[in-house]
Design a protein around this motif. Sequence first.
Motif, PDB file in Angstrom:
ATOM      1  N   GLN A  81       0.949  -1.187  -0.023  1.00  0.00           N
ATOM      2  CA  GLN A  81       0.036   0.027   0.026  1.00  0.00           C
ATOM      3  C   GLN A  81       0.753   1.223   0.230  1.00  0.00           C
ATOM      4  O   GLN A  81       0.701   2.302  -0.655  1.00  0.00           O
ATOM      5  CB  GLN A  81      -0.857  -0.153   1.128  1.00  0.00           C
ATOM      6  CG  GLN A  81      -2.051  -1.065   1.071  1.00  0.00           C
ATOM      7  CD  GLN A  81      -2.925  -1.168   2.262  1.00  0.00           C
ATOM      8  OE1 GLN A  81      -2.573  -0.440   3.124  1.00  0.00           O
ATOM      9  NE2 GLN A  81      -3.759  -2.095   2.258  1.00  0.00           N
ATOM     10  N   ARG A  82       1.885   1.130   0.793  1.00  0.00           N
ATOM     11  CA  ARG A  82       3.004   2.305   0.796  1.00  0.00           C
ATOM     12  C   ARG A  82       3.732   2.513  -0.432  1.00  0.00           C
ATOM     13  O   ARG A  82       3.681   3.843  -0.929  1.00  0.00           O
ATOM     14  CB  ARG A  82       3.915   2.243   2.063  1.00  0.00           C
ATOM     15  CG  ARG A  82       4.299   3.271   2.588  1.00  0.00           C
ATOM     16  CD  ARG A  82       5.324   3.202   3.776  1.00  0.00           C
ATOM     17  NE  ARG A  82       6.203   2.182   3.837  1.00  0.00           N
ATOM     18  CZ  ARG A  82       6.193   1.197   4.531  1.00  0.00           C
ATOM     19  NH1 ARG A  82       4.942   0.810   5.532  1.00  0.00           N
ATOM     20  NH2 ARG A  82       7.208   0.497   4.585  1.00  0.00           N
ATOM     21  N   THR A 116       2.549   1.654  -3.483  1.00  0.00           N
ATOM     22  CA  THR A 116       1.268   2.051  -4.395  1.00  0.00           C
ATOM     23  C   THR A 116       1.240   3.587  -4.279  1.00  0.00           C
ATOM     24  O   THR A 116       0.967   4.237  -5.213  1.00  0.00           O
ATOM     25  CB  THR A 116       0.187   1.205  -4.364  1.00  0.00           C
ATOM     26  OG1 THR A 116       0.278  -0.334  -4.272  1.00  0.00           O
ATOM     27  CG2 THR A 116      -1.086   1.618  -5.095  1.00  0.00           C
ATOM     28  N   ARG A 117       0.853   4.074  -2.989  1.00  0.00           N
ATOM     29  CA  ARG A 117       0.814   5.517  -2.925  1.00  0.00           C
ATOM     30  C   ARG A 117       1.805   6.346  -3.434  1.00  0.00           C
ATOM     31  O   ARG A 117       1.588   7.375  -3.869  1.00  0.00           O
ATOM     32  CB  ARG A 117       0.487   5.571  -1.284  1.00  0.00           C
ATOM     33  CG  ARG A 117      -0.738   5.396  -0.777  1.00  0.00           C
ATOM     34  CD  ARG A 117      -1.055   6.004   0.435  1.00  0.00           C
ATOM     35  NE  ARG A 117      -0.137   5.615   1.545  1.00  0.00           N
ATOM     36  CZ  ARG A 117       0.006   4.412   2.325  1.00  0.00           C
ATOM     37  NH1 ARG A 117      -1.222   3.712   1.933  1.00  0.00           N
ATOM     38  NH2 ARG A 117       0.887   4.388   3.341  1.00  0.00           N
ATOM     39  N   ARG A 118       3.217   5.859  -3.147  1.00  0.00           N
ATOM     40  CA  ARG A 118       4.276   6.654  -3.674  1.00  0.00           C
ATOM     41  C   ARG A 118       4.141   6.732  -5.188  1.00  0.00           C
ATOM     42  O   ARG A 118       4.580   7.713  -5.696  1.00  0.00           O
ATOM     43  CB  ARG A 118       5.617   5.990  -2.995  1.00  0.00           C
ATOM     44  CG  ARG A 118       5.868   6.325  -1.654  1.00  0.00           C
ATOM     45  CD  ARG A 118       7.007   5.811  -1.093  1.00  0.00           C
ATOM     46  NE  ARG A 118       8.175   6.782  -1.398  1.00  0.00           N
ATOM     47  CZ  ARG A 118       9.171   6.760  -1.096  1.00  0.00           C
ATOM     48  NH1 ARG A 118       9.581   5.703  -0.490  1.00  0.00           N
ATOM     49  NH2 ARG A 118      10.133   7.552  -1.612  1.00  0.00           N
ATOM     50  N   HIS A 160       1.649   9.193  -6.195  1.00  0.00           N
ATOM     51  CA  HIS A 160       2.091  10.634  -5.751  1.00  0.00           C
ATOM     52  C   HIS A 160       3.029  11.038  -7.133  1.00  0.00           C
ATOM     53  O   HIS A 160       3.064  12.141  -7.427  1.00  0.00           O
ATOM     54  CB  HIS A 160       2.793  10.758  -4.497  1.00  0.00           C
ATOM     55  CG  HIS A 160       1.947  10.563  -3.502  1.00  0.00           C
ATOM     56  ND1 HIS A 160       0.781  11.568  -3.150  1.00  0.00           N
ATOM     57  CD2 HIS A 160       1.701   9.790  -2.454  1.00  0.00           C
ATOM     58  CE1 HIS A 160       0.108  11.323  -2.194  1.00  0.00           C
ATOM     59  NE2 HIS A 160       0.747  10.381  -1.684  1.00  0.00           N
TER      60      HIS A 160
END
Length: 137
Positions: free
Chosen positions: A5-6, A8-10, A13
Amino acid sequence: DPVTQRVTRRIGHLTGVPPINYEYLQLLRYTPGQFYNTHHDYAHYHNERPFGPRIITIFLYLNDVDDGGATAFPNLGIEVKPAKGKALIWPSVLDEHPTKIDIRTRHGALNVTDGIKYADAWLHQGDFKSAHAKGCV
């Protein structure tokens, strides 16, 4: 998984592409003697699918490679050595024609001579995950 998840978020962004357009993260593993011949990540038949072509490839290098294992772009004359924590990002399509292949980004994984190389993520123009759930890939 919190790590996925981390990551994927990066990616979101960094690229501005929504996670629903990503293929599921895949872990490519190259050991000594392994390589991948020069190719392109663009697949013409993806233009006929609801999610469209791969627009961006991202290599997320998870470790240093002792020797070899560079990603080579022969049309650009560039070789990028894997380095832990680095990301290598390139387009598969042209900015002015986002359904047409950008031939400059043909690439290959050079032979790993010492160590192990891990990497990969692919992003599409449209919603890949819904099409995947329906078996339409």
